[in-house]
Design an enzyme around this catalytic site. Structure first.
Site, PDB file in Angstrom:
ATOM      1  N   LYS A  80     -25.470  46.172 -13.176  1.00 48.04           N
ATOM      2  CA  LYS A  80     -26.851  46.202 -13.675  1.00 48.04           C
ATOM      3  C   LYS A  80     -26.911  46.062 -15.188  1.00 48.04           C
ATOM      4  CE  LYS A  80     -28.217  50.048 -12.031  1.00 48.04           C
ATOM      5  NZ  LYS A  80     -26.909  50.340 -11.408  1.00 48.04           N
ATOM      6  N   THR A  82     -24.617  44.833 -17.147  1.00 51.73           N
ATOM      7  CA  THR A  82     -24.144  43.481 -17.467  1.00 51.73           C
ATOM      8  C   THR A  82     -25.256  42.465 -17.230  1.00 51.73           C
ATOM      9  OG1 THR A  82     -21.943  44.154 -16.757  1.00 51.73           O
ATOM     10  CG2 THR A  82     -22.322  41.793 -17.011  1.00 51.73           C
ATOM     11  N   ARG A 103     -30.081  52.694 -21.492  1.00 53.91           N
ATOM     12  CA  ARG A 103     -29.727  54.086 -21.731  1.00 53.91           C
ATOM     13  C   ARG A 103     -28.467  54.223 -22.584  1.00 53.91           C
ATOM     14  NH1 ARG A 103     -28.916  56.211 -15.878  1.00 53.91           N
ATOM     15  NH2 ARG A 103     -28.296  54.032 -15.597  1.00 53.91           N
ATOM     16  N   LYS A 114     -16.023  55.580 -14.601  1.00 60.58           N
ATOM     17  CA  LYS A 114     -17.056  54.547 -14.653  1.00 60.58           C
ATOM     18  C   LYS A 114     -17.001  53.711 -15.929  1.00 60.58           C
ATOM     19  CE  LYS A 114     -22.063  53.902 -14.133  1.00 60.58           C
ATOM     20  NZ  LYS A 114     -22.367  53.247 -15.404  1.00 60.58           N
ATOM     21  N   ALA A 295     -29.293  58.843 -12.715  1.00 63.37           N
ATOM     22  CA  ALA A 295     -30.374  58.605 -11.749  1.00 63.37           C
ATOM     23  C   ALA A 295     -30.199  59.405 -10.471  1.00 63.37           C
ATOM     24  CB  ALA A 295     -30.463  57.118 -11.423  1.00 63.37           C
ATOM     25  N   PHE A 323     -28.407  53.112 -10.948  1.00 62.24           N
ATOM     26  CA  PHE A 323     -27.995  53.005  -9.544  1.00 62.24           C
ATOM     27  C   PHE A 323     -28.905  52.056  -8.755  1.00 62.24           C
ATOM     28  CE2 PHE A 323     -26.167  57.329 -10.576  1.00 62.24           C
ATOM     29  CZ  PHE A 323     -24.884  56.841 -10.752  1.00 62.24           C
ATOM     30  N   PHE A 411     -19.149  35.705  -9.742  1.00 61.40           N
ATOM     31  CA  PHE A 411     -17.832  35.695 -10.360  1.00 61.40           C
ATOM     32  C   PHE A 411     -17.042  34.498  -9.848  1.00 61.40           C
ATOM     33  CE2 PHE A 411     -19.388  39.991 -10.650  1.00 61.40           C
ATOM     34  CZ  PHE A 411     -19.056  40.351 -11.948  1.00 61.40           C
ATOM     35  N   TRP A 439     -21.428  36.966 -16.944  1.00 61.65           N
ATOM     36  CA  TRP A 439     -20.173  37.677 -17.200  1.00 61.65           C
ATOM     37  C   TRP A 439     -19.124  36.722 -17.760  1.00 61.65           C
ATOM     38  CZ3 TRP A 439     -15.207  37.170 -15.102  1.00 61.65           C
ATOM     39  CH2 TRP A 439     -14.312  38.196 -15.402  1.00 61.65           C
TER      40      TRP A 439
END
Length: 587
Positions: A80, A82, A103, A114, A295, A323, A411, A439
């Site tokens: 998200k 990214t 955030r 993470k 979240a 999330f 990807f 990406w």
């Protein structure tokens, strides 16, 4: 250095890009900021004086408001942050005036498994080290403000235990008669520290405080953090902090920060933190970074103030909800938009082929272990089965009356047949679909994505909340469980039932939103149930009250407000180059 995410780690890409990033003065000029509206913290990070910015642009129309959400997370990640950064970069490549609003990461996941949530590959927020390690001190301010509330509460309990009413009166105090087993507040720290989930405080002599059970929660679950997310201005923040319930007395009456006369001092810690932080993408578009609540255990949104600022400074504001759409987007929809009075123009639902395979039956990967070989092979059947989860989230967005755009976060190992299957199923469900390769290629790889979002923003929508605030709390919880999670119903444990009865008598409840606590790893309360679970009931074991933030917080399942640190945490790979002072290994 030619940046290639297939060969370079995220921190290496960030480090190279930082050698040519814009100064905050250049970003300020790009945004049309006056000198006094920019509050530099060095050359590449600044705070924005939100009050001056909003006052000087009152008559300027708001830009388009875009939220980025996702399918139910898997250990593989959906990207998200990214995608949010990729979308900002893609819109920038289309010569749109755009700003991100995301955030601030918590030190807990940054030092755990993470990572720091700055994005990845060629779609990141930089400079990476300040972003990941405390930024301008907002979370420190939250910890000091929050823990001062606990200091005020526990010291008052000690004095009331040690002194008579007459002695208290000599000190200008009235006995509050706080019940030691009805303390609602806790201590906070910005790490994942499972050893602090259950502690005993006050051991020693009578001057060492009352002995009682207590706990630490992670800083981003703090009610102060939630208040930072939803406060409109300093006055609003001051009022909300004064309403925080710390405990209950022996007659079951709430004891607030105002009762302890600590609310003003708690607010004092937060004055500077109310200003959003200014950073940038790898390609030089401005990003507001502000607030960082999880979240699954909090509201999961960057701040209302950051969004209001971005909507005045740019034609597009791209924000992100934590999330999946069942958690972060539901709270964006029914809490953040309600408190901000802002209407979104579009919502993006992010999915990766690998994560869809995970929801469709592929072996669930274990962080730190080799990727199961099945993920390296084409399997359209698994992808189609996993799309059931994606389609569920599309329907959730549509229930809010918002135009959904599915971003296939692509990807190089994805196959054409797998991508075609996702596109076909989503378009049949009435969603726009875009394949984005930000990406690997940055903004140039996000042009289709940017175009789809631009088109969606031009369409009128019929935004509506799932529930009205006059809906009884029990009914609200059932609506969220049935309409968003797909549950058959809700069961309430003894503690939750007792609190429901108490809350029914509280006139303030009609003005408070519902902020669910639930695992992010499944639509249900069971993390192991992937896809779209059927024939299940949501168990609510407790209901917390965040009167300051304006939330009632039902707690489902066994989720904890203090995550644990895993056996192979990120801090094992983070170090400092002692010659240059540069931090290595952040991701």
């Amino acid at each position: 250095m030619a940046l290639d995410p297939t060969r370079h780690k995220d921190w290496e890409i960030a480090e190279e890009a930082e050698s040519r990033m814009k100064t905050v003065y250049e970003l300020g000029e790009q945004l049309g900021l006056a000198k006094e509206e920019l509050l530099p913290h060095g050359h590449y990070v600044a705070k924005l004086d939100y009050r001056k910015i909003l006052e000087s642009r009152q008559s300027k129309p708001d830009g388009k408001y875009v939220d980025v959400t996702a399918i139910t997370p898997t250990p593989l990640g959906e990207g998200k942050s990214t995608c949010a950064m990729g979308l900002v970069q893609g819109l920038g490549k289309r010569n749109k005036s755009v700003m991100g609003a995301i955030r601030q990461p918590s030190g807990g996941p940054t030092m755990n498994i993470k990572g720091s949530a700055a994005g990845g590959g060629l779609a990141q927020c930089i400079p990476l080290t300040p972003f990941s390690l405390g930024l301008t001190g907002d979370i420190n301010a939250i910890m000091n403000s929050h823990n001062l509330g606990m200091v005020a509460l526990t010291s008052r309990m000690q004095h009331e235990n040690n002194y008579t009413d007459e002695e208290l009166a000599k000190r200008g105090l009235k006995r509050l008669d706080i019940h030691p087993k009805k303390v609602e507040f806790n201590w906070i720290i910005d790490f994942c520290a499972q050893a602090l989930r259950n502690i005993t405080i006050g051991q020693g002599a009578k001057m060492d405080g009352p002995m009682m059970q207590s706990r630490f929660d992670i800083a981003v679950s703090s009610e102060i953090m939630a208040i930072l997310s939803v406060a409109k201005n300093l006055e609003d923040m001051r009022n909300k902090i004064g309403k925080i319930v710390l405990a209950y007395d022996r007659q079951d009456r709430p004891i607030t920060t105002a009762d302890l006369e600590v609310d003003g001092a708690m607010t004092a810690w937060m004055v500077e933190a109310l200003n959003p932080n200014l950073m940038q993408t790898l390609e030089g578009q401005p990003v507001a970074v502000h607030a960082g609540p999880f979240a699954n255990i909090a509201i999961g949104q960057s701040s209302v103030i950051a969004d209001r600022v971005a909507l005045k400074l740019a034609d597009y504001n791209v924000t992100e909800s934590g999330f999946g759409a069942d958690i972060g987007f539901e709270k964006f929809w029914n809490l953040k938009c309600r408190y901000s009075n802002l209407k979104p123009h579009c919502a993006v639902v992010v999915a990766t082929i690998r994560a869809l395979k995970c929801h469709g039956g592929a072996p669930i990967p274990v962080p730190g272990r080799p990727m199961p070989e099945e993920y390296g092979k084409e399997n359209v059947g698994w992808v189609e089965e996993g799309c059931k989860n994606l389609l569920h989230h599309i329907e959730t967005v549509k229930k809010a009356g918002i135009n959904p755009v599915v971003c296939i976060n692509a990807f190089y190992m994805d196959t054409e047949n797998e991508i075609k299957a996702v596109r076909r199923l989503c378009e049949e469900a009435g969603a726009r679909v875009a394949v984005s390769k930000h990406w690997q290629y940055g903004g140039d790889g996000a042009l289709e994505f940017a175009d789809a979002v631009t088109d969606a923003c031009e369409e009128e929508n019929e935004f509506r909340f799932l529930y009205d605030l006059d809906t009884p709390l029990e009914k609200r919880i059932e609506l969220i469980a049935r309409e968003v999670y797909g549950a058959d119903g809700v069961s309430f444990g003894p503690d939750a039932q007792a609190k429901l009865k108490r809350m029914e008598k509280d006139p303030d409840m009609k003005d408070m939103g519902t902020c669910m606590v639930k695992t992010h790893l499944s639509l249900s309360h069971e993390p192991s149930l992937k896809g779209v679970p059927r024939n299940w009931t949501l168990p609510v074991r407790d209901i917390l009250t965040y009167k300051g933030a304006g939330f009632v917080v039902p707690v489902a399942g066994t989720i904890s407000l203090m995550p644990g640190t895993g056996s192979d945490p990120a801090y094992r790979r983070i170090d400092v180059d002692t010659e240059t002072g540069k931090v290595k290994g952040l991701f």
